[in-house]
Design an enzyme around this catalytic site. Structure first.
Site, PDB file in Angstrom:
ATOM      1  NE  ARG A 138      41.407   1.406  37.843  1.00  0.00           N
ATOM      2  CZ  ARG A 138      42.134   0.481  38.395  1.00  0.00           C
ATOM      3  NH1 ARG A 138      41.793  -0.952  39.076  1.00  0.00           N
ATOM      4  NH2 ARG A 138      43.496   0.652  38.426  1.00  0.00           N
ATOM      5  CG  HIS A 181      44.846  -4.431  45.108  1.00  0.00           C
ATOM      6  ND1 HIS A 181      44.434  -4.338  43.842  1.00  0.00           N
ATOM      7  CD2 HIS A 181      45.536  -3.515  45.447  1.00  0.00           C
ATOM      8  CE1 HIS A 181      44.736  -3.267  43.489  1.00  0.00           C
ATOM      9  NE2 HIS A 181      45.462  -2.790  44.424  1.00  0.00           N
ATOM     10  CG  ASP A 246      50.546  -3.266  40.535  1.00  0.00           C
ATOM     11  OD1 ASP A 246      50.544  -2.295  41.285  1.00  0.00           O
ATOM     12  OD2 ASP A 246      48.989  -3.587  40.070  1.00  0.00           O
TER      13      ASP A 246
END
Length: 337
Positions: A138, A181, A246
């Site tokens: 990414r 996460h 985030d």
């Protein structure tokens, strides 16, 4: 409804506007795969109808921010309709800035047809080649200058279509292996933190959306950078922007109560509160925002409303012919990438 709810960009459940049940009026919404009918024939039109319906319900006075994560490569919410597409690293290494800009423009054209006005892209993190890195391909490359060049070209193409981009994940997750996460990644090397952050410097300005990572650094101490004013509103690199943390439901900030997450985010200098995964999380975030003194939420709310005035809102019905034409161009570009 409490005015502070306008700070929230929230995820939700449902494919159709009529089934979306939000107990408050957010300033923005974020769509995920769970909101997109995977059927390539009816899915795109259904997505546009969902967005139009929520704009009509929630965006009458000010356009509603409507966002998703569409980077290409492994993070592609539109993949069921588009098929596989190249990640930023492949675009940069094979085609340079020209390819990054062309793909930013391609994604922006498709997102505009669907009714989106914000894309949580591009990634500005540094690529480190570690097999367990959460970011992987990414990211464009290991050098801050090339990361900035690739992300800047993508951003230029994207925003030429009227869709806002968002730099992420400031101050940079390069060199980490724990996925935020799941938990709170940490970087102990202050020089590496500075190197990561330097990629953001050429791209940021006061009107730029900048997403801040849940990442512990030497400067942030026991807190994530996302909750630390010295890493956000008063960061030492001079990076300015319209900051948002985030997702506040991520494991990287799970050790803090909702009251702490919301208060610390606003004290750090964020203009938005991103809460994406569950109705319970969204409700808890909204309830926590209600408890804050007005002097904490009124300035970011005023700033967030300024941004919303700048956002586009669909003025024409969904154009199935234009979508098919765009899809053909995108698939051709993917085959050549």
């Amino acid at each position: 409804m409490h005015q502070a709810h306008g700070l929230l960009w929230t995820g939700f459940r449902g494919f159709d506007a009529g089934e979306v049940d939000l107990p408050f009026e957010p300033g923005g919404i974020v769509l995920f795969a769970r909101n997109l009918d995977p059927d390539p024939e009816k899915g795109p039109a259904r997505c546009r109808a969902l967005i139009d319906g929520l704009q009509h319900r929630l965006g009458i006075d000010l356009p509603l921010a409507v966002a998703l994560d569409q980077e290409g490569g492994p993070v592609s919410r539109l993949r069921p309709w588009t098929g596989p597409t190249p990640p930023l690293r492949r675009l940069w290494t094979r085609g340079g800035a020209e390819a990054c800009s062309a793909w930013g423009r391609l994604w922006g054209e498709g997102l505009s047809l669907l009714g989106f006005n914000v894309d949580f892209a591009p990634v500005v993190d540094l690529w480190d080649g570690h097999p367990d890195a959460g970011i992987g391909d990414r990211a464009a490359g290991p050098d801050p200058a090339e990361a900035a060049a690739a992300a800047g070209a993508f951003l230029h193409g994207l925003e030429s279509t009227g869709v806002r981009g968002c730099l992420k994940h400031f101050p940079g997750l390069g060199g980490t292996t724990l996925d935020s996460h799941v938990g709170l990644p940490a970087l102990a090397d202050a020089d590496l933190v500075d190197r990561n952050a330097s990629a953001f410097v050429p791209l940021a300005h006061p009107d730029r959306l900048v997403m801040v990572a849940h990442l512990r650094t030497p400067a942030s101490g026991d807190f994530p950078a996302s909750f630390h004013r010295g890493s956000v509103g008063e960061n030492p690199w001079g990076v300015q922007g319209r900051f948002l943390p985030d997702d506040l439901e991520m494991g990287g900030c799970a050790d803090w109560t909702w009251e702490e997450r919301v208060r610390l985010s606003l004290e750090a200098g964020h203009q938005w509160l991103l809460v994406c995964q569950t109705p319970e999380g969204a409700a808890a975030c909204a309830a926590a925002a209600e408890t804050l003194p007005p002097e904490l939420w009124e300035p970011p709310l005023a700033a967030s409303r300024t941004l919303r005035r700048q956002l586009s809102r669909p003025v024409r019905p969904f154009d199935a012919h234009a979508w098919d034409e765009w899809l053909m161009r995108l698939r051709t570009a993917a085959e050549e990438a």
